[in-house]
Design an enzyme around this catalytic site. Structure first.
Site, mmCIF file in Angstrom:
data_model
loop_
_atom_site.group_PDB
_atom_site.id
_atom_site.type_symbol
_atom_site.label_atom_id
_atom_site.label_comp_id
_atom_site.label_asym_id
_atom_site.label_seq_id
_atom_site.Cartn_x
_atom_site.Cartn_y
_atom_site.Cartn_z
ATOM 1 N N HIS F 15 58.011 -5.302 37.840
ATOM 2 C CA HIS F 15 57.424 -4.140 38.516
ATOM 3 C C HIS F 15 56.748 -4.599 39.814
ATOM 4 O O HIS F 15 56.539 -5.786 40.039
ATOM 5 C CB HIS F 15 56.431 -3.372 37.621
ATOM 6 C CG HIS F 15 55.166 -4.079 37.239
ATOM 7 N ND1 HIS F 15 54.123 -3.444 36.609
ATOM 8 C CD2 HIS F 15 54.765 -5.377 37.389
ATOM 9 C CE1 HIS F 15 53.144 -4.299 36.384
ATOM 10 N NE2 HIS F 15 53.502 -5.462 36.853
ATOM 11 N N CYS F 34 49.639 -8.374 42.810
ATOM 12 C CA CYS F 34 50.592 -7.474 42.150
ATOM 13 C C CYS F 34 51.278 -6.566 43.152
ATOM 14 O O CYS F 34 52.227 -5.861 42.810
ATOM 15 C CB CYS F 34 49.899 -6.639 41.075
ATOM 16 S SG CYS F 34 49.219 -7.670 39.771
ATOM 17 N N HIS F 40 57.346 -8.682 40.874
ATOM 18 C CA HIS F 40 57.226 -9.834 39.983
ATOM 19 C C HIS F 40 57.512 -9.285 38.579
ATOM 20 O O HIS F 40 57.947 -8.142 38.440
ATOM 21 C CB HIS F 40 55.821 -10.434 40.089
ATOM 22 C CG HIS F 40 54.743 -9.479 39.702
ATOM 23 N ND1 HIS F 40 54.311 -8.467 40.541
ATOM 24 C CD2 HIS F 40 54.044 -9.322 38.546
ATOM 25 C CE1 HIS F 40 53.397 -7.751 39.924
ATOM 26 N NE2 HIS F 40 53.208 -8.237 38.704
ATOM 27 N N HIS F 42 57.051 -9.705 33.913
ATOM 28 C CA HIS F 42 56.306 -10.167 32.745
ATOM 29 C C HIS F 42 57.198 -10.163 31.502
ATOM 30 O O HIS F 42 58.200 -9.456 31.446
ATOM 31 C CB HIS F 42 55.111 -9.235 32.469
ATOM 32 C CG HIS F 42 54.101 -9.172 33.571
ATOM 33 N ND1 HIS F 42 53.256 -10.216 33.853
ATOM 34 C CD2 HIS F 42 53.801 -8.208 34.469
ATOM 35 C CE1 HIS F 42 52.471 -9.885 34.877
ATOM 36 N NE2 HIS F 42 52.787 -8.677 35.274
ATOM 37 N N ASP F 80 64.084 -2.789 28.503
ATOM 38 C CA ASP F 80 64.438 -4.208 28.403
ATOM 39 C C ASP F 80 65.235 -4.689 29.624
ATOM 40 O O ASP F 80 66.272 -4.122 29.946
ATOM 41 C CB ASP F 80 65.279 -4.389 27.127
ATOM 42 C CG ASP F 80 65.579 -5.837 26.835
ATOM 43 O OD1 ASP F 80 64.857 -6.717 27.334
ATOM 44 O OD2 ASP F 80 66.545 -6.087 26.098
ATOM 45 N N HIS F 81 64.749 -5.725 30.289
ATOM 46 C CA HIS F 81 65.401 -6.300 31.479
ATOM 47 C C HIS F 81 65.507 -5.286 32.611
ATOM 48 O O HIS F 81 66.445 -5.337 33.400
ATOM 49 C CB HIS F 81 66.787 -6.867 31.134
ATOM 50 C CG HIS F 81 66.723 -8.183 30.400
ATOM 51 N ND1 HIS F 81 66.463 -8.266 29.065
ATOM 52 C CD2 HIS F 81 66.882 -9.456 30.828
ATOM 53 C CE1 HIS F 81 66.471 -9.540 28.685
ATOM 54 N NE2 HIS F 81 66.715 -10.282 29.735
ATOM 55 N N GLU F 123 50.488 -7.705 28.431
ATOM 56 C CA GLU F 123 51.188 -7.961 29.698
ATOM 57 C C GLU F 123 51.263 -9.460 29.947
ATOM 58 O O GLU F 123 52.264 -9.957 30.465
ATOM 59 C CB GLU F 123 50.411 -7.261 30.822
ATOM 60 C CG GLU F 123 51.039 -7.332 32.175
ATOM 61 C CD GLU F 123 50.176 -6.652 33.229
ATOM 62 O OE1 GLU F 123 50.703 -5.841 33.984
ATOM 63 O OE2 GLU F 123 48.954 -6.925 33.296
#
Lengths: 134, 134, 134, 134, 134, 134
Positions: F15, F34, F40, F42, F80-81, F123
């Site tokens: 995100h 951020c 970036h 997580h 996911d991904h 996170e």
């Protein structure tokens, strides 16, 4: 007396695994979900292992504050909260965690206060990669 | 450039450590609580470590989806939610975690996409075992 | 001033989830792999949470050595390295972790040095259960 | 068939890193916060790794109960809940974790049921040290 | 929409649990090994939990950089690498982790960007304490 | 007898925290690193907590296989991904983890086999968020 010390650092980053000159189906076959458009990310952990004699005076292998300073300036500043696909270190290459591991090892080769033994990068709780320089 | 990759898999199973041809007191002396009748169990973690050159094209040591498929079919299908004492691999033998480690190593020897370096099995948060093939 | 303290204990055990008066296919539908014959096992973690005033003299909520002694004698001695299906506490019942959690809570109700708030049991790294007494 | 087993033990202790014959500013330059007066402490984890043949009879490398007894009597009894600066093992020396690691390795050299391979000490979640005997 | 956020901080420190006006045997009965002379220490983890509305603009409950700054200046600066027995906050009191938990809660009451819900302190992997303000 | 069960799921995603209608300096003040361009990522962990009576027949609160199926189809398939900035659920909104937590809670509201109590999203190892529905 020679001892090893390992120290761990954490940073989040994103990447997308995608070969420009391969077809969509070939990319999917090679990288699966890691080829999803727009990328995804991880909390990466670096574990760097150094070795050296235990100093008769200080009782230490290496000044950890110096290692932290080096890591902040030479390693994390270029990786923390970054999109790995945009880094010059991976220009023209797919930024897999194997290559990230080799890259981080090469960055630590400039650290001279102890012998660099190994860099391990944990990509998820299931996956890790190690490189020892050859 | 040769790198190592390690991948972790989890499964629960049960076992009882008991020598058929030993007395109760000898079994107790050797295995302690692990000799309790009716068995007990663990959440086992397998960490398999493979090595190989980092592909100039894909940037990877090994296709992880292929490793997951192999592990599911050849390793976990025979161990997950099982009583190890009933497996043919341990016929006539006490299924200690040392032997489980050797057994899992031998199963991974059929995986040919990278060089098998090591199998580690974590039995509890305190105990782990490693086997490197000899 | 009232504080909570939580303390964690670990033990391995085995169980099989199986209803005697249900068909094989019904057992499979309800319990899946947990119905495999001969059972499987886990490393269980108990986290017991107690509360009480912080003693003006000792600064403590509860004597932890007393809690450890109680746990060893009244809780772990009946569970550690056991097959849960064979315990009288679960006679005629399927020893799920939900029921194990209620059972452990009831055992701790005999501990009188602080107020029992909650028992949590972690069955695997993915699963946990809590019971607060009603 | 030779396997490795690793077993982990935990103990809290305190230490202060301070050279008697160095100035305050030199001590600060070498040890930073670890030189704070009155000391600080850690939850230390010892991971001892042993190797040996897997017994054809018992299926084990080493009797873990014997290892636990040895560790309790010969290792933990002298370290658990101690101030490391007061131990005779570190007389005239700064009790760094590197030196603690060497000390624990030397204590385990008296354990004869398997070959001593390595002692690792984790000082914090970020830091660990290893010693293999030379 | 109200959400909770929890953030974790780590610091090492030492303490000795000892009542000045109690006999040696009474101190031993109350505190056990924690009464050992010269003290011992821990890697403490603080988990602070705050709550508040999720901002319609920023999507956040609270500025984490502000929380980190506050924690560094108002909480960790007085605890990190310290001997808790020497702190004025515990003058005339035994610095148990229960009291440390209350003390840290009171320090966070000066943080005004979100509602303080709870402070948890983990003393070891087995022990944790929580305080919610009353 | 009512018990709680919590189950954990993991997925990586990326995100970027960035307000379109704010200046660069304002975005930097609010989101810090951020807000780095290109995003970036997580390794996110979802912990969903459900409650309900312990079934007198099965001994369970809820069929975990049904929960896994629901989570795969209704929750993970959309996350996911993925790059969270591209999801319709966050159209016109900054995809903070607070909002992700609320979104995941709302998805689980369609799961009807037990009562939804709470969604927690971790996170990083330092940060987690919880939402209980109001």
């Amino acid at each position: 007396m020679k001892a090893h010390l390992s120290r761990r650092y954490h940073f989040p980053a994103s990447h997308r695994l995608h070969l420009e000159d391969a077809s969509d189906s070939e990319n999917d076959a090679i990288y699966g979900k890691c080829n999803n458009p727009h990328g995804h990310g991880h909390n990466y952990t670096i574990e760097v292992t150094l070795s050296g004699p235990v100093s008769g005076k200080t009782g230490m292998v290496c000044d950890l504050a110096a290692l932290d300073d080096f890591t902040e300036k030479e390693v994390l500043s270029g990786l923390d909260h970054m999109n790995l696909n945009n880094l010059s270190a991976f220009a023209g290459q797919v930024p897999t965690t194997e290559r990230l591991c080799v890259h981080v090892f090469e960055l630590y080769q400039k650290f001279t206060l102890a012998r660099l033994e190994r860099v391990r990068i944990e990509e998820t709780a299931k996956n890790s990669f190690e490189y020892t320089g050859s």
